[in-house]
Each structure stands twice: as C-alpha cells, then as structure tokens.
Design an enzyme around this catalytic site. Structure first.
Site, mmCIF file in Angstrom:
data_model
loop_
_atom_site.group_PDB
_atom_site.id
_atom_site.type_symbol
_atom_site.label_atom_id
_atom_site.label_comp_id
_atom_site.label_asym_id
_atom_site.label_seq_id
_atom_site.Cartn_x
_atom_site.Cartn_y
_atom_site.Cartn_z
ATOM 1 N N SER A 85 0.840 -1.209 0.000
ATOM 2 C CA SER A 85 0.000 0.000 0.000
ATOM 3 C C SER A 85 0.867 1.247 0.000
ATOM 4 O O SER A 85 2.006 1.229 0.480
ATOM 5 C CB SER A 85 -0.887 0.018 1.236
ATOM 6 O OG SER A 85 -1.544 -1.220 1.397
HETATM 7 N N1 SAH Z 1 -0.295 -4.818 4.364
HETATM 8 C C1 SAH Z 1 0.331 -5.131 3.114
HETATM 9 C C2 SAH Z 1 -0.590 -4.897 1.948
HETATM 10 C C3 SAH Z 1 -0.762 -6.139 1.135
HETATM 11 S S1 SAH Z 1 -1.988 -6.078 -0.134
HETATM 12 C C4 SAH Z 1 1.655 -4.419 2.976
HETATM 13 O O1 SAH Z 1 2.088 -3.718 3.876
HETATM 14 O O2 SAH Z 1 2.290 -4.604 1.944
HETATM 15 C C5 SAH Z 1 -3.306 -6.954 0.607
HETATM 16 C C6 SAH Z 1 -3.093 -8.397 0.927
HETATM 17 O O3 SAH Z 1 -4.346 -8.913 1.390
HETATM 18 C C7 SAH Z 1 -2.690 -9.300 -0.242
HETATM 19 O O4 SAH Z 1 -1.468 -9.905 0.041
HETATM 20 C C8 SAH Z 1 -3.825 -10.334 -0.322
HETATM 21 O O5 SAH Z 1 -3.398 -11.626 -0.650
HETATM 22 C C9 SAH Z 1 -4.367 -10.278 1.093
HETATM 23 N N2 SAH Z 1 -5.724 -10.793 1.267
HETATM 24 C C10 SAH Z 1 -6.819 -10.644 0.469
HETATM 25 N N3 SAH Z 1 -7.863 -11.311 0.984
HETATM 26 C C11 SAH Z 1 -7.421 -11.893 2.149
HETATM 27 C C12 SAH Z 1 -8.020 -12.733 3.143
HETATM 28 N N4 SAH Z 1 -9.294 -13.125 3.072
HETATM 29 N N5 SAH Z 1 -7.257 -13.121 4.185
HETATM 30 C C13 SAH Z 1 -5.961 -12.760 4.295
HETATM 31 N N6 SAH Z 1 -5.336 -11.982 3.388
HETATM 32 C C14 SAH Z 1 -6.052 -11.562 2.327
#
Ligand code: SAH
EC number: 2.1.1.77
Length: 237
Positions: A85
């Site tokens: 993000s």
């Molecule tokens: N917090 C992260 C952002 C990652 S993007 C950072 O600092 O980089 C969002 C993430 O949410 C992705 O990796 C995706 O696989 C995950 N995601 C989506 N649906 C999810 C679920 N039901 N449970 C766990 N993770 C999920």
C-alpha cells in the site's frame, strides 16, 4: 557441517544494509525522512505513527528493481497481483485506528500481510501484532523479509483473514489491507470494547475507508475517504 540456510539468512540481513534507493544518490534514512515530512504535510498528525514510518525501511520490502521508488507515495507490486500500500494510506489508516491514543495498543490484527511492511510499522505501535495472509508464497516471503528486523511481537498467520484470528481475540485495533462488499462478522466479533477497526469497503463502484468503534453501548460506524485496495478474497491458496 554446511548449513544451506546460513547464506540465505546472511544475505537477507545484508539486504537491509546494502539496498539503497538508487538514482537519488542519497542514503535511505534521508529519503525516508523526506517521505515522513511529506506525510506530515499531507496531514498525518500522530507523532508515534510518523516515528514508526521513519524507522521501517520500506525499500527492503519491495523488489530491488523497485527500491528507487520505495519512498514515493505510490503502491508497488509485490507479486501474485498484490501490492504494498502507498505510504500515505498506511499512515492514514494506522492513525485512524490509533485514534490519538497515547498508550500503545495492546493487540492489533492485520488482515492481508502482503510483504509484511505494514505489520512492521504496526509492531512499533502495539505490544502484539497478528497478521493474516491467504497466499502462502506471500506469507512465507513476509516471514523472510521481517526476520532481519527481529520484531518479536509480530505473529504471521497463514489463513483466511475473513475469519479474523480467534485465538488472540479480542483486539483493540483491526486493520484490513483488502476490501470486500461488507465487513466480515468475525472482525466485529473480535473487536474489544474501546477497539477501533479500519477497513476498505466497497461502496458503489469504488471503495471507502470505514471506521468502526466498539463502545460500551455498541458499534459506531463512520465512513471516510475513497481508497483503492485489492479485493478481499475467501479461502487460502
Ligand atoms: N499490508 C500489506 C498490503 C498487502 S496487499 C503491505 O504492507 O504490503 C493486501 C493483501 O491482502 C494481499 O497480500 C492479499 O493476498 C491479502 N488478502 C486478500 N484477501 C485476504 C483474506 N481473506 N485473508 C488474508 N489476506 C487476504
């Protein structure tokens, strides 16, 4: 005896020392300080959040080919169609979740570990961070990327974050990095009294940030600015 893991671990440790945003001719600490200054100008007020963002090397969580963009206010690909993000959104959401509290949060649940960057930032602000990821390769990678930071208060969980994480509930902060049509019931159930949940939720053709506070008298929802997150999916892969 030869330990095949040793060179890998050493290489990861070195990564934090050696990877520098290229093209700017500046030390990463300086570039990161500028990022934090821009966050301040964009309206982030919580000094503890700013200090946490100053501390965590965002460039170490992205592919080295993208390290020169790590301190720009932009989301970047982390593989499997997912993104880290953008810093202003990370700061804004954490600030909203903290709600101006002076004391550290005790337990925070993050849904969507991705590369682990936000989990590392949260670890500066909470006594314990539980972060759930549904994609195994990202869960594993986050573990590798976080290891050199030696954050003993981060627990990575591989699973479907729509179920929250019951064993450590209740949480006084819940933050989601992926947005669905509605907030899963488990998140609300696992929010402590006095706790605050921040998550993107689909509204119309886009997403907005939703804040839910659990007070003694029940749940209070407020809607905030438009955001653009990857979809919240079900199950694990
Ligand atoms: N917090 C992260 C952002 C990652 S993007 C950072 O600092 O980089 C969002 C993430 O949410 C992705 O990796 C995706 O696989 C995950 N995601 C989506 N649906 C999810 C679920 N039901 N449970 C766990 N993770 C999920």
């Amino acid at each position: 005896m030869i330990s095949p893991q040793r060179p890998v671990q050493d290489a990861l440790r070195e990564r934090f020392r050696e990877v520098r945003p290229v093209g700017l001719g500046l030390d990463s600490d300086l570039v990161r300080a500028r990022m934090v200054e821009r966050l301040r100008q964009q309206g982030v007020r919580d000094e503890q959040v700013l200090a946490a963002m100053l501390k965590i090397p965002r460039h170490a969580f992205v592919d080295s080919a993208l390290a020169n963009q790590a301190y720009e206010d932009t989301a970047l690909p982390i593989g499997l169609g997912q993104t880290i993000s953008k810093p202003s959104v990370v700061a804004r959401m954490i600030e909203l979740m903290c709600g101006g509290r002076a004391a550290p949060l005790s337990r925070v649940l993050e849904i969507g570990t991705g590369c682990g960057y936000q989990a590392a930032v949260l670890a500066q602000l909470a006594r314990q961070v539980i972060s759930v990821e549904r994609l195994k390769p990202l869960h594993d990678r986050a573990r590798e990327l976080l290891a050199p930071l030696r954050l003993h208060n981060v627990r990575l969980v591989y699973g479907d974050g729509r179920l929250g994480h019951g064993p450590n509930a209740p949480y006084d902060g819940i933050i989601a990095a992926a947005g669905g049509d509605e907030l899963p019931a488990a998140w609300l159930d696992q929010l402590a009294v006095g706790g605050r949940l921040v998550a993107p939720v689909v509204r119309g053709g886009g997403q907005v940030l939703v804040l839910v506070e659990r007070t003694e008298r029940g749940l209070v929802h407020t809607e905030h600015e438009a955001v653009h997150f990857v979809p919240l999916k079900s199950g694990t892969t």
